[in-house]
Design an enzyme around this catalytic site. Structure first.
Site, PDB file in Angstrom:
ATOM      1  N   GLY A 129       0.953  -1.508   0.050  1.00 48.41           N
ATOM      2  CA  GLY A 129       0.032  -0.113   0.082  1.00 48.41           C
ATOM      3  C   GLY A 129       0.790   1.222  -0.047  1.00 48.41           C
ATOM      4  N   ASP A 239      18.916   8.789  -3.416  1.00 45.21           N
ATOM      5  CA  ASP A 239      19.511   9.448  -4.491  1.00 45.21           C
ATOM      6  C   ASP A 239      20.779   8.803  -4.941  1.00 45.21           C
ATOM      7  OD1 ASP A 239      17.981  11.599  -4.050  1.00 45.21           O
ATOM      8  OD2 ASP A 239      19.260  12.715  -2.575  1.00 45.21           O
ATOM      9  N   GLY A 241      21.058   5.538  -5.364  1.00 48.67           N
ATOM     10  CA  GLY A 241      20.371   4.304  -5.908  1.00 48.67           C
ATOM     11  C   GLY A 241      19.914   4.648  -7.170  1.00 48.67           C
ATOM     12  N   ARG A 267      21.624  -7.550 -42.121  1.00 49.53           N
ATOM     13  CA  ARG A 267      20.258  -7.614 -42.765  1.00 49.53           C
ATOM     14  C   ARG A 267      20.413  -6.840 -43.814  1.00 49.53           C
ATOM     15  NH1 ARG A 267      15.967 -10.807 -43.211  1.00 49.53           N
ATOM     16  NH2 ARG A 267      13.989  -9.824 -43.238  1.00 49.53           N
ATOM     17  N   GLY A 339      10.614  -8.553 -37.275  1.00 44.74           N
ATOM     18  CA  GLY A 339      10.078  -9.676 -36.733  1.00 44.74           C
ATOM     19  C   GLY A 339      10.962 -10.479 -35.821  1.00 44.74           C
ATOM     20  N   GLU A 362      12.833   2.613  -7.684  1.00 45.40           N
ATOM     21  CA  GLU A 362      13.535   3.419  -7.192  1.00 45.40           C
ATOM     22  C   GLU A 362      13.043   4.856  -7.408  1.00 45.40           C
ATOM     23  OE1 GLU A 362      17.761   2.854  -6.158  1.00 45.40           O
ATOM     24  OE2 GLU A 362      17.809   0.816  -6.575  1.00 45.40           O
ATOM     25  N   GLU A 366       7.500   9.717 -13.013  1.00 46.00           N
ATOM     26  CA  GLU A 366       6.560  10.713 -12.495  1.00 46.00           C
ATOM     27  C   GLU A 366       7.374  11.353 -11.300  1.00 46.00           C
ATOM     28  OE1 GLU A 366       5.438   7.872 -13.488  1.00 46.00           O
ATOM     29  OE2 GLU A 366       4.486   8.394 -15.437  1.00 46.00           O
TER      30      GLU A 366
END
Ligand code: CAA
Length: 379
Positions: A129, A239, A241, A267, A339, A362, A366
């Site tokens: 929570g 800070d 981490g 490719r 693909g 961490e 936002e």
């Protein structure tokens, strides 16, 4: 800012590069598929001194600091982001926290064994929570003589089922972030059990679990910092981490670019290698730009932390930019591969899944913006 790395930093980067190539890369895809903890890479990292980079020499580490740790983490994450986060949490969230906030007794008791890798460290702040609103945590620590008695649960604990030592945040006072304290807790202590292991989208060989405390007795002397001041301990530690997670993002970006350049050369479509098409060239150029910009932000944040100067803003900027860029690069790397990139036979599929978490743990993207905006408005 000095753009030339000191000799000892170059040595650590090269050591980590060899370790990543020889030890981490070979089994990374298989460990990811089997959700198997990277026991051998972590053991080898310890042997090489990569578990004690933030521990001062007097406590058995190399004390090389945050910039050194960043250089090592970038290389490791380029090969295997699950090993990367295990080392990042151990160094920057656990050992560093004890070094900054622990008593002399706690430092002597834990740091040498964390630095040698005899103990693995983890960080227990979040709860089911209480995620972004970390100050609302409910796990309780009640004083009883020379102990605290801890009851409650923790969630999203990186390495939680393999760690020997946790930095635990628990409520010792009133509501909100003013009533939180930090402790060092050992996994072997009675009343502490490991709960559900999370089945994850990415970084699948890093383990993420819940922890349950049922009247677990923690010595009062294991308090980190002051009573009810643990929220500051948590944010100051994060800070550092966050710079580590920015390194994880940068390592993934570099892996994406290498794989994309390789594939663009090999490719062929419409009778030429796809790297000859501007549509592909622009993707490679944009990846390179984001890699270099992220690196500068990371070096700046780590250097400020090493110099013990304010760095919360710079750490948030580094994490925000690097993690968003990693997700952009991983998406484009899959697109370059077409693909093939959508299949587990090519590593960009794993990079795409691994990049996602860098915008979440961490402190989400936002939350980094909140941290940056608060600095601006305060100034
Ligand atoms: N260092 C030290 N102290 C700090 C600080 C910092 N970087 N930032 C703020 N503080 C101090 C403030 O000055 C304030 O002190 P005073 O009350 O004395 O003025 C106190 O801390 C509280 O600050 P805020 O009022 O800003 O706190 P808030 O409740 O509004 O929260 C927040 C701010 C930025 C949203 C913060 O809660 C936050 O960063 N949330 C995200 C949590 C997070 O990152 N969780 C990650 C989980 S760990 C994880 O993922 C580990 C893993 O295993 C990988």
């Amino acid at each position: 800012m000095d753009f030339d790395l000191r000799e000892e930093l170059v040595a650590i980067r090269d050591l980590a590069r060899d370790f990543a190539r020889d030890v981490c890369a070979p089994g990374a895809a298989e460990r990811d598929r089997k959700e198997e903890f990277p026991t051998e890479p972590v053991r080898k990292a310890a042997e090489l001194g990569l578990m004690g980079l933030l521990v001062p020499e007097e406590y058995g580490g190399s004390g090389l600091g945050n910039l050194a740790l960043c250089l090592a983490l970038i290389e490791v994450n380029k090969a295997d982001a699950s090993v990367g986060v295990t080392l990042s949490v151990h160094n920057s969230l656990c050992s560093s926290c004890i070094n900054s906030w622990g008593s002399e007794e706690l430092k002597r008791k834990y740091l040498p064994r964390l630095a040698s890798g005899e103990l693995l460290g983890a960080y227990a702040l979040s709860e089911t929570g209480s995620g972004s609103d970390a100050g609302s945590l409910t796990c309780k620590a009640v004083r009883d003589g020379d102990h605290y008695v801890v009851t409650g649960s923790k969630a999203w604990i990186t390495s939680g089922d393999h760690a020997d030592v946790y930095i635990l945040f628990a409520r010792t006072g009133g509501e909100g972030n003013k009533g939180v304290s930090a402790f060092v807790v050992e996994r072997a202590w009675k009343g502490l059990t490991v709960g559900k292991k999370e089945p994850k989208l990415g970084i699948r060989s890093s383990s993420t679990v819940q922890l349950h405390f049922d009247k677990c007795k923690v010595p009062a002397s294991n308090l980190l910092g002051e009573l009810n001041q643990g929220f500051k301990v948590a944010l100051h530690t994060l800070d550092g981490g966050r710079i580590g997670i920015a390194c994880q993002a940068l390592g993934i970006m570099e892996a994406c670019l290498d794989a994309s350049v390789r594939y663009a050369r090999e490719r062929k479509q419409f009778d030429k290698s796809i790297g000859e098409f501007q549509a592909i060239q622009w993707k490679l150029a944009e990846m390179k730009l984001r890699i270099d910009a992220a690196r500068l932000l990371i070096y700046r944040a780590a250097s400020l932390r090493d110099a013990k100067k304010p760095h919360g803003l710079e750490a948030a900027e580094a994490k925000l930019f690097a993690s968003q860029s990693a997700n952009w690069c991983a998406k484009e790397a899959v697109q370059v591969h077409g693909g093939a990139g959508y299949c587990a036979d090519f590593p960009v599929e794993r990079y795409f899944r691994d990049a996602r978490i860098t915008e979440i743990y961490e402190g989400t993207t936002e939350i980094q913006k909140v941290v940056i905006a608060r600095h601006l408005l305060r100034e």
